[in-house]
Each structure stands twice: as structure tokens, then as C-alpha cells.
Scaffold this active site. Structure first.
Site, short mmCIF file in Angstrom:
data_model
loop_
_atom_site.label_atom_id
_atom_site.label_comp_id
_atom_site.label_asym_id
_atom_site.label_seq_id
_atom_site.Cartn_x
_atom_site.Cartn_y
_atom_site.Cartn_z
N ASP A 175 35.70 12.54 -8.26
CA ASP A 175 36.00 13.94 -8.59
C ASP A 175 37.33 14.12 -9.32
OD1 ASP A 175 33.65 14.34 -7.26
OD2 ASP A 175 34.46 15.65 -5.71
N ASP A 197 30.96 11.02 -9.71
CA ASP A 197 30.92 12.41 -10.17
C ASP A 197 32.26 12.87 -10.73
OD1 ASP A 197 28.32 12.47 -9.12
OD2 ASP A 197 29.00 13.21 -7.18
#
Length: 361
Positions: A175, A197
Site C-alpha cells: 500500500d 496492492d
């Protein structure tokens, strides 16, 4: 000797005068005797908010600044002396405790967060220094292991418009870069590094001639990670768009180990309960970009129903994952309905995506 030391303050004043002609504030890593200089970037940012100026330029001299701050005033510009030597870093992960004892959470783990319009960052590094590899290696039985290892470096908050980021490194693991729904941002000549991600959110963001670096996991896992996890609302035509960029890997990342993206349907509270947002039809688009051999294409992602059961979302029907005129060993992973035709790609420009040419200023 007396002459030499007498000249030093004058030289310092002349140096500041040169800065003052271009900048509203100067930040130095340690006090240099100039009362006009700040030693914390957050101090200069706070001064911008009270200045009443429409535009406020802050020059940051080389150094490592252990800070965590938000930019709340519009028109603020942070300009580093050297991209790789002007470093803003902080150690914060979702599962780590804040000073008040509560956890940071993903959205609170940022190093720098933008909450205002027309903010500019140039020539610096934003790094979340959370030691993801060491934490990853710890067994689940280890009480010191952080269970939620999301650690955001740079975050653009909801509805922050016209955020321009140029020649900036965003460094982390899980992230790294969070662009929230309703925001618009432009990244030029930037580097984003991470693994899980690590470019995500519901905002509209263009990456122009950027380098995206997939980082290895210390514990073998497959897939090793995902480049994007968009949560773009179905009402938005564009989400995360890469033009003329390089999607590459660091040493030790194997072939076919990273997904180009997976559809993130964040859990939200609705009138009939709390569950994965059905309108988050994430959009990622790669155009004229180099795709490395570590990329295997698109993947699925799970969320939760209002009955607290796991639900899977798939790239073919629960997302808008597309590519056009890409090259490199990973380009063949974009195929079928995920591959734009010439007619479909016609007219897709940065101006159209971002709603004007503000990014050229």
C-alpha cells in the site's frame, strides 16, 4: 582567521536572500543559524496555511526528515534539493500503535497526506520505513509480528484536486501509494516501489513516464504481489492510468509473480448493512508502457457480504482492466476483452482523463 569567520554570516545571508527570492520558506535538516529557516517540513507547511498566500513555495535542503504530516493548505509546493538526498520518512504501519494507543489503520499510516487542491511535490523521496521484510519473516506465533502490515508512504485524500507530483520517489512495500476516491492527481517522472496492492484507491491518477518497481517478498508466496488495486466508482470513466511507463522489478522477483491489478471493493456502510461496495468497479489502464516478465495479467480479489461471508470479484466482470500498445515480455498477458482496439483508444489523452491541462503548469 577573523576575516574568514566574519564572512560566514554574510555568506549565509546572501544564500538565504537567493532562496527568499524564489521561495516562501526554506527547510534545513538542522539549525544553521538562520532564523528564517525551519528544521521541520511540517512547520513550513503550517506557516503556509496561516500565510494567506494563494501559492506558497517551500524549498527543502538535502537531508533525512523523520516526519509525518498533512498538507492542508491549497497551493503549497514542496521542492526538494535532490530527489534521492531529500528524504521524508516515517515508520508507521496499519497494525502499529499510535501515541494514543490505537492502531494507525491503513489510511492513517501515511508519511505525507494531501488534503488540499493544487498541491505540488517535486524532487524528493517519501518513504515509509516500516520494516516489512523482517516483519514478514516472523512466525504467526511471534507476539511482535504486526498483523496488519499496510504502510502508506504518500496519500491523496478525498476530493483533493489537481495534485501534481514530479520526479518523486514513493518507497514502501504494501500500500505504498493511496489515491482516494474523488481526487485527481498527475505523476510525472516518478518512481513507485512496493509489493502488495501498492498503487491503490478510487481516485483518478495519471502516471506519465514513471517507473513502477515490484519488490520481492522474503517469505515465498504466489502471487508475490499486485501492482494496482483500484476501487474506482462506476460513475468515473478513468481510474489509474499509466502512459509511457516502465513496470519493472527488483532483483529476486521471479517471472509470472505479480498481477497487473485486482479489483478492490472496499467495505462500506450502507442503509441495509456493511459490505463490499458493489459500485467500486476498479479501473486500471496501461498505454504504451513496458511490462516486465514478472507480470502475469489480472487477478481476482475478495470482499465481504453483509452476511459476513467472503465474496470474490473477478477482473472480467467486476473491474475495468485494459491495455493498449504495450510492449515487453509481460505485454502478452493483456489479451481478449482487456485489450483496447485502435478505435477504443482514440481520444484517450491526459487532458481528457484529468479534465483539462492544469498539469502542464
Amino acid at each position: 582567521m577573523n576575516i574568514r569567520y566574519a564572512l560566514l554570516p554574510l555568506a549565509g545571508l546572501l544564500c538565504f536572500s537567493a532562496y527568499a527570492a524564489q521561495y516562501d520558506a526554506v527547510v534545513v535538516p538542522q539549525q544553521d543559524g538562520q532564523s528564517q529557516h525551519y528544521t521541520k517540513i511540517a512547520q513550513a507547511v503550517a506557516a503556509a496555511k496561516t500565510s494567506g498566500k494563494e501559492h506558497y513555495k517551500i524549498y527543502i535542503k538535502d537531508g533525512v526528515y523523520n516526519e509525518k504530516f498533512e498538507i492542508n493548505a491549497p497551493g503549497v509546493e514542496l521542492i526538494g534539493q535532490d530527489r534521492d538526498k531529500t528524504v521524508i520518512e516515517y515508520n508507521a504501519a496499519s497494525g502499529m500503535s499510535r501515541p494514543d494507543g490505537k492502531h494507525w489503520g491503513t489510511t492513517g499510516s501515511f508519511v505525507v497526506r494531501v488534503n488540499a487542491n493544487d498541491v505540488v511535490l517535486k524532487n524528493l523521496t517519501v518513504k515509509n520505513s516500516f520494516d516489512y521484510p523482517t516483519n514478514d519473516e516472523k512466525p504467526k506465533s511471534d507476539p511482535t509480528k504486526i498483523r496488519s502490515s499496510q504502510a502508506v508512504a504518500f496519500e491523496i485524500n478525498q476530493k483533493a484536486q489537481h495534485v501534481k507530483v514530479e520526479n518523486v520517489v514513493m518507497d514502501g512495500y504494501q500500500d505504498t501509494l493511496f489515491v482516494k476516491a474523488g481526487s485527481t492527481s498527475y505523476f510525472k517522472d516518478c518512481v513507485v516501489a512496493g509489493n502488495v496492492d501498492f498503487i491503490f484507491g478510487g481516485g483518478t491518477a495519471v502516471f506519465d513516464h514513471c517507473k513502477v518497481i515490484a519488490r520481492k517478498r522474503t517469505i515465498p508466496t504466489s502471487p508475490m504481489g499486485y501492482i494496482t488495486a483500484p476501487s474506482t466508482d462506476i460513475s468515473q470513466p478513468y481510474g489509474l492510468v499509466f502512459f509511457h511507463s516502465e513496470i519493472v522489478k527488483e532483483q529476486g522477483v521471479p517471472k509470472d509473480s505479480f498481477g497487473l491489478g485486482r479489483p478492490w471493493h472496499p467495505t462500506r456502510t450502507f442503509k441495509d448493512g456493511r459490505y463490499a461496495d458493489p459500485n467500486a468497479i476498479g479501473a486500471t489502464l496501461y498505454i504504451d508502457s513496458y511490462l516486465g516478465d514478472h507480470l502475469f495479467g489480472w487477478d481476482k480479489m475478495s470482499g465481504w457480504t453483509k452476511d459476513h461471508e467472503r465474496q470474490w470479484f473477478y477482473p472480467d466482470k467486476d473491474a475495468r482492466f485494459l491495455g493498449y500498445h504495450n510492449y515487453g515480455p509481460g505485454a502478452s498477458s493483456i489479451k481478449g476483452a482487456h485489450k483496447l482496439s485502435d478505435s477504443q483508444a482514440k481520444g484517450i489523452t491526459i487532458e481528457k482523463i484529468l479534465g483539462g491541462d492544469w498539469f502542464k503548469a
